[in-house]
Design an enzyme around this catalytic site. Structure first.
Site, PDB file in Angstrom:
ATOM      1  N   LYS A 136       0.841  -1.203   0.000  1.00 41.94           N
ATOM      2  CA  LYS A 136       0.000   0.000   0.000  1.00 41.94           C
ATOM      3  C   LYS A 136       0.882   1.261   0.000  1.00 41.94           C
ATOM      4  O   LYS A 136       2.086   1.184   0.263  1.00 41.94           O
ATOM      5  CB  LYS A 136      -0.943  -0.018   1.199  1.00 41.94           C
ATOM      6  CG  LYS A 136      -1.996  -1.154   1.120  1.00 41.94           C
ATOM      7  CD  LYS A 136      -3.116  -0.861   0.139  1.00 41.94           C
ATOM      8  CE  LYS A 136      -3.864  -2.068  -0.367  1.00 41.94           C
ATOM      9  NZ  LYS A 136      -4.756  -2.721   0.568  1.00 41.94           N
TER      10      LYS A 136
HETATM   11  C1  LIG Z   1      -5.757  -3.731   0.976  1.00 45.62           C
HETATM   12  C2  LIG Z   1      -7.202  -3.530   1.107  1.00 45.62           C
HETATM   13  C3  LIG Z   1      -7.909  -3.871   2.268  1.00 45.62           C
HETATM   14  C4  LIG Z   1      -7.330  -4.713   3.373  1.00 45.62           C
HETATM   15  O1  LIG Z   1      -6.231  -4.268   3.976  1.00 45.62           O
HETATM   16  P1  LIG Z   1      -5.253  -5.296   4.745  1.00 45.62           P
HETATM   17  O2  LIG Z   1      -4.381  -4.349   5.498  1.00 45.62           O
HETATM   18  O3  LIG Z   1      -4.539  -6.080   3.722  1.00 45.62           O
HETATM   19  O4  LIG Z   1      -6.082  -6.130   5.654  1.00 45.62           O
HETATM   20  C5  LIG Z   1      -9.248  -3.529   2.356  1.00 45.62           C
HETATM   21  N1  LIG Z   1      -9.889  -2.921   1.341  1.00 45.62           N
HETATM   22  C6  LIG Z   1      -9.256  -2.598   0.208  1.00 45.62           C
HETATM   23  C7  LIG Z   1     -10.033  -1.915  -0.864  1.00 45.62           C
HETATM   24  C8  LIG Z   1      -7.907  -2.916   0.038  1.00 45.62           C
HETATM   25  O5  LIG Z   1      -7.286  -2.630  -1.113  1.00 45.62           O
END
Ligand SMILES: *Cc1c(COP(=O)(O)O)cnc(C)c1O
Length: 484
Positions: free
Chosen positions: A300
């Site tokens: 991210k």
């Molecule tokens: C990455 C993501 C999540 C989940 O995040 P994690 O930290 O991997 O649990 C939730 N919603 C969206 C749209 C994402 O891209």
């Protein structure tokens, strides 16, 4: 953290700054990277560099093999410092400058940044610099490795300020952030929550964890986000909330969503996991509904390895989330559990990473924007490639630069292009498969836009440390595949 091979290489190309052209040629030959480093042997400090091109020009200009290498005319050396970020160093590379000596505070060469070493282009790799290392080290040396410690409070405070919200609560992941937010808002069995089908699975799973049911809605063609025009027909007496996902970093149509929500007495939750710093009509996402959730997963835009954050302006909600995050324990009485809670806390080590990342978020976002502009410019006229569309009221925070492929016009389909890129060490990824089609949901619905995006969407390498030449390489490969 310089590897042994690089240390050895630096040694083999380093010569005394009084050495002859001949010695410089020998060092260039020994290193095999086209340059030699001139070093003040007494102080071991950097005194300049000569390339094989510099020497060729000097010899053609009449210099002899025994003339001092330091005396030949050459451009000022491009160097960098060890505390400089990878992306800043990356910006110094060009056709002529492909290797950059990295100096420490004592002016000694400690590393070599090399453009050619970047063979494999990953989809989105974190950039962990000296600051991250120093904060995490501080957290470890201070003994605060678990979920108490000053970096947690610092990270939450920085993040709340950044989003313009009163409260921020750090969690163990983006998924647990969503789950906690839904629980704290009393979403429970027999409730329905409206979600876009075109999203990562967590958006829907978090709803199920509460016992409620996700109701899938199609996306709009332009931004790929939930289509507000289709929300109302999905509302039933059981509907309690809408989750707006800002997919790939483009904000959803929050005004329209909020209007529908207030008309129908629904809660609005933002899943901003992919949209750190994106602007909706000038406002940062995350604080546009009742509660906003972020992810700090490794790929991210801002990362803590694993981690998440909930932001809200509501003090009661914030308090409730904190209690739920910490085993449902009473804030007044230790080991006294007033609700069924969870351990969804973030560790101080992760928060240390997060603080360092937040301190450079502007440069992370700027790098993402630079990459995205370069892609759009280079791919604009390739038949069959549809670029991401931005609304004029939105400032996208590009998480992954994602295109769609019109197979007819492009000549090959998405999967063929993806495989081709993979064979060239370019890590391209398919867009998310629509959630309503996933084995665990499989609702039998037909959601045209979401399904089309799932079948044709392709995310291209989007790491903040990508060089212009890397993006060039991806675009050149795409064009070559189209033309053959
Ligand atoms: C990455 C993501 C999540 C989940 O995040 P994690 O930290 O991997 O649990 C939730 N919603 C969206 C749209 C994402 O891209």
């Amino acid at each position: 953290m310089v590897d042994a091979a690089t240390k050895k290489l630096i040694k083999s190309i380093s010569i005394d700054d009084t050495s002859s052209i001949k010695s410089a040629m020998a060092a260039i030959d020994a290193g095999g990277i086209g340059l030699a480093l001139l070093v003040n042997t007494k102080h071991k400090t950097f005194a300049g560099l000569v390339t094989d091109g510099d020497i060729r020009r000097a010899l053609l200009g009449g210099a002899g093999l025994s003339s001092p290498a330091a005396s030949i005319p050459r451009p000022n050396a491009t160097i960098s410092q060890s505390e400089t970020s990878t992306s800043e160093i990356a910006s110094l590379f060009s056709k002529a400058i492909r290797i950059i000596p990295i100096l420490n505070n004592n002016n000694q060469v400690v590393d070599l940044a090399m453009m050619e070493s970047r063979l494999r282009l990953p989809i989105a790799e974190p950039v962990i610099g000296e600051k991250e290392l120093s904060y995490v080290t501080e957290a470890i040396l201070g003994g605060w490795v678990s979920s108490a410690g000053s970096f947690i409070t610092r990270f939450e405070k920085l993040f709340a300020e950044y989003c313009g919200s009163n409260y921020a609560i750090a969690t163990s992941s983006g998924t647990t952030a969503l789950h906690l937010a839904l629980e704290a808002l009393n979403i429970t069995t027999n409730d329905e929550v409206i979600v876009p089908s075109f999203s990562f699975i967590s958006t829907a799973n978090a709803v199920c964890y509460t016992g409620a049911q996700p109701i899938f809605v199609d996306s709009e063609q332009e931004s790929w986000n939930i289509d507000p025009e289709l929300i109302e027909e999905s509302i039933t007496p059981a509907t309690k909330a809408i989750i707006a996902v800002h997919i790939y970093g483009h904000p959803a149509k929050m005004d329209a969503i909020r209007n529908i929500a207030s008309k129908n007495d629904l809660i609005v939750i933002e899943d901003a996991a992919e949209a750190h710093g994106a602007l909706y009509k000038g406002h940062r996402v995350g604080n546009l509904g009742d509660v906003g959730c972020f992810s700090f997963y490794g790929n991210k835009t801002v990362t803590t390895g694993e981690g998440g954050m909930i932001v809200t302006d509501n003090p009661d909600l914030a308090e409730k989330i904190r209690i739920l995050r910490d085993h449902g324990m009473s804030p007044e009485k230790k080991y006294w559990h007033i609700v069924l809670g969870y351990n969804y806390r973030m560790t101080n080590l992760q928060a240390a990473l997060g603080v360092a990342q937040m301190e450079k978020i502007d440069s992370l976002l700027a790098a993402k924007e630079r990459i995205s502009l370069q892609y759009s410019k280079a791919l604009r006229n390739v038949p069959g490639i549809n670029l991401p569309q931005d609304n004029d009221w939105a400032v996208r925070s590009t998480w992954l630069y994602t295109i769609t492929i019109n197979a007819k016009a492009f000549g090959k389909n998405r999967d063929e292009l993806m495989e081709f890129l993979k064979s060239h060490e370019i890590d391209a990824r398919p867009a998310f498969p629509s959630i309503h089609k996933q084995p665990i949901y499989n609702t039998g619905q037909k959601l045209d836009v979401a399904e089309e995006l799932s079948n044709t969407g392709l995310s291209l390498p989007s790491s903040v440390n990508l060089l212009d030449t890397d993006v060039d390489r991806v675009c050149t490969a795409i064009k070559a595949f189209h033309e053959n």
